[in-house]
Design an enzyme around this catalytic site. Structure first.
Site, PDB file in Angstrom:
ATOM      1  N   LYS A   1       0.829  -1.206   0.000  1.00 41.81           N
ATOM      2  CA  LYS A   1       0.000   0.000   0.000  1.00 41.81           C
ATOM      3  C   LYS A   1       0.874   1.271   0.000  1.00 41.81           C
ATOM      4  O   LYS A   1       2.085   1.187   0.163  1.00 41.81           O
ATOM      5  CB  LYS A   1      -0.915  -0.003   1.233  1.00 41.81           C
ATOM      6  CG  LYS A   1      -1.920  -1.163   1.233  1.00 41.81           C
ATOM      7  CD  LYS A   1      -2.903  -1.038   0.102  1.00 41.81           C
ATOM      8  CE  LYS A   1      -4.046  -2.022   0.148  1.00 41.81           C
ATOM      9  NZ  LYS A   1      -3.685  -3.435   0.070  1.00 41.81           N
TER      10      LYS A   1
HETATM   11  C1  LIG Z   1      -9.808  -2.790  -1.982  1.00 40.90           C
HETATM   12  C2  LIG Z   1      -9.262  -3.525  -0.797  1.00 40.90           C
HETATM   13  N1  LIG Z   1     -10.092  -3.816   0.206  1.00 40.90           N
HETATM   14  C3  LIG Z   1      -9.656  -4.459   1.298  1.00 40.90           C
HETATM   15  C4  LIG Z   1      -8.347  -4.873   1.423  1.00 40.90           C
HETATM   16  C5  LIG Z   1      -7.963  -5.683   2.623  1.00 40.90           C
HETATM   17  O1  LIG Z   1      -6.902  -5.182   3.352  1.00 40.90           O
HETATM   18  P1  LIG Z   1      -6.009  -6.175   4.245  1.00 40.90           P
HETATM   19  O2  LIG Z   1      -5.155  -6.968   3.316  1.00 40.90           O
HETATM   20  O3  LIG Z   1      -5.230  -5.228   5.112  1.00 40.90           O
HETATM   21  O4  LIG Z   1      -6.936  -7.015   5.027  1.00 40.90           O
HETATM   22  C6  LIG Z   1      -7.444  -4.576   0.405  1.00 40.90           C
HETATM   23  C7  LIG Z   1      -6.042  -5.006   0.501  1.00 40.90           C
HETATM   24  O5  LIG Z   1      -5.428  -5.480  -0.397  1.00 40.90           O
HETATM   25  C8  LIG Z   1      -7.916  -3.906  -0.751  1.00 40.90           C
HETATM   26  O6  LIG Z   1      -7.093  -3.645  -1.775  1.00 40.90           O
END
Ligand SMILES: Cc1ncc(COP(=O)(O)O)c(C=O)c1O
Length: 375
Positions: free
Chosen positions: A186
């Site tokens: 990110k």
């Molecule tokens: C659009 C979106 N939603 C939710 C997430 C979920 O985040 P995490 O991997 O921190 O659980 C991500 C992560 O890749 C994402 O790109």
């Protein structure tokens, strides 16, 4: 610049000595969780996105799940979301016994098409999870108007969009809850981690309780006022978050410069480059995704790039066509043609804040060659 044999990775975090120092401070303090660094991180994040409250959590997925609890989503409810996203934006509804309903996307923004959302609303619709895919803001004025008209909650999955701006104001500042994610690919990272920013003190209080095993503000350690989870973010991760937020401006600028450089280099290459900003939408660069011409064998293109040491990814598969979604809900090809077409043709190129121009040239040269008819 890397040598020809060096692999060019899809993403890389920007970690420097300042990040190391901030994490070491917490490590040396011995206060590794529920210490003072979590609230500091939350205050800095809330300030950066223009929200009064920030609750750090263990991942973006955890944040989305808690937002379903905020919205009162439960069995029998429907939650409308985008098929062209990461699975977590739909899974959060399933965690609470609700059914995900996919509305198709706009072929230019790759975000939810508000007209398709409106057509998907039923008396059982409880919430909309709008996603700012690849850091490009979704259509919040239209979506909010729909939510107000139908009495539906709006949750923003801004996991890919820290620093993006909608109608002149940062994402996170528009009134509805927004979820952020800090996995190392990110814009900024805490290792694993996420956050929910809100504009409502009662929602914030509920988030803080839910992430901490349902403890209440007045509870002692072994008293639990509601069903909760362990979705806390530890202080080491929060310390990395503080350090990353301290240089967020530089990170975002560097990513925008790398994206602009790709834009120049790709002129004349037979791919569609990401949608440009306009007065209402300013992207925060998460990934650099190109769309290949219809009929091109994307797997073959990716294999040719990989043979040249260049990582790419088929960003993003449509969620409704994942095997567990087909099995559970009977979803099939053809249901969401715009999303499916994007899923078949889009591809992420290596992208991060410190990707060098020479490596970008190597990527683009390899892509141009991979798209030519092969002997
Ligand atoms: C659009 C979106 N939603 C939710 C997430 C979920 O985040 P995490 O991997 O921190 O659980 C991500 C992560 O890749 C994402 O790109």
């Amino acid at each position: 610049m890397s040598t020809i044999t060096e692999r060019i990775n899809l993403s890389a975090p920007w970690i420097d000595e300042h990040d190391e120092e901030r994490v070491l401070e917490v490590l040396r303090s011995g206060w590794l969780s529920l210490g003072p660094t979590g609230p500091r991180f939350e205050a800095l994040l809330a300030d950066a996105v223009g929200a009064p409250h920030g609750a750090a959590v263990s991942s973006g997925t955890a944040g989305l799940h808690l937002c379903m609890r905020l919205a009162g989503v439960g069995p029998g409810d429907e939650v409308i979301t985008s098929p062209y996203s990461f699975v977590a934006s739909a899974n959060c509804a399933i965690y609470e016994g609700a059914t995900p309903v996919f509305a198709d996307i706009d072929p230019n923004t790759f975000n939810l098409d508000p007209l398709a959302v409106e057509a998907a609303i039923t008396p059982r619709t409880k919430a909309i999870v709008a996603v700012d895919i690849f850091g490009y803001p979704a259509e919040y004025d239209e979506l909010l108007a729909l939510c107000e008209r139908h009495g539906i909650a709006l949750v923003e999955d801004a996991c890919e969009a820290l620093g993006a701006v909608y109608k002149g104001k940062p994402l996170g500042s528009h009134g509805h809850p927004a979820v952020w994610a800090f996995y190392p690919n990110k814009q900024m990272t805490t290792g694993e981690g996420g956050a929910v920013t809100t504009h409502d003190a009662a929602q914030h209080e509920l988030l803080v309780s839910l992430r901490n095993q349902g403890r209440l503000e007045t509870s002692s350690w072994l008293q639990h006022g509601r069903l909760g989870y362990n979705y806390r973010l530890d202080d080491l991760s929060a310390a990395l978050g503080v350090a990353q937020l301290e240089k967020l401006g530089r990170i975002l600028e560097a990513r925008a410069a790398v994206a602009a450089s790709y834009g120049e280099l790709l002129a004349g290459v037979d791919v569609e480059t990401p949608l440009a900003d306009d007065a209402d939408h300013v992207r925060s660069w998460f990934v650099y995704v190109v769309k290949l011409p219809a009929g091109v064998d994307r797997d073959a293109v990716m294999a040719r790039l990989s043979a040249g040491g260049i990582a790419t990814a088929p960003y993003l598969p449509s969620i409704h066509l994942q095997s567990y979604m087909r099995e559970r809900y009977g979803f099939t090809e053809g249901m969401l043609p715009v999303s499916e077409d994007c899923s078949a043709r889009t591809m992420a190129l290596p992208f991060h804040a410190r990707l060098e121009r020479g490596d970008q040239e190597r990527v683009v040269d390899a892509l141009r060659a991979a798209l030519e008819p092969q002997a």
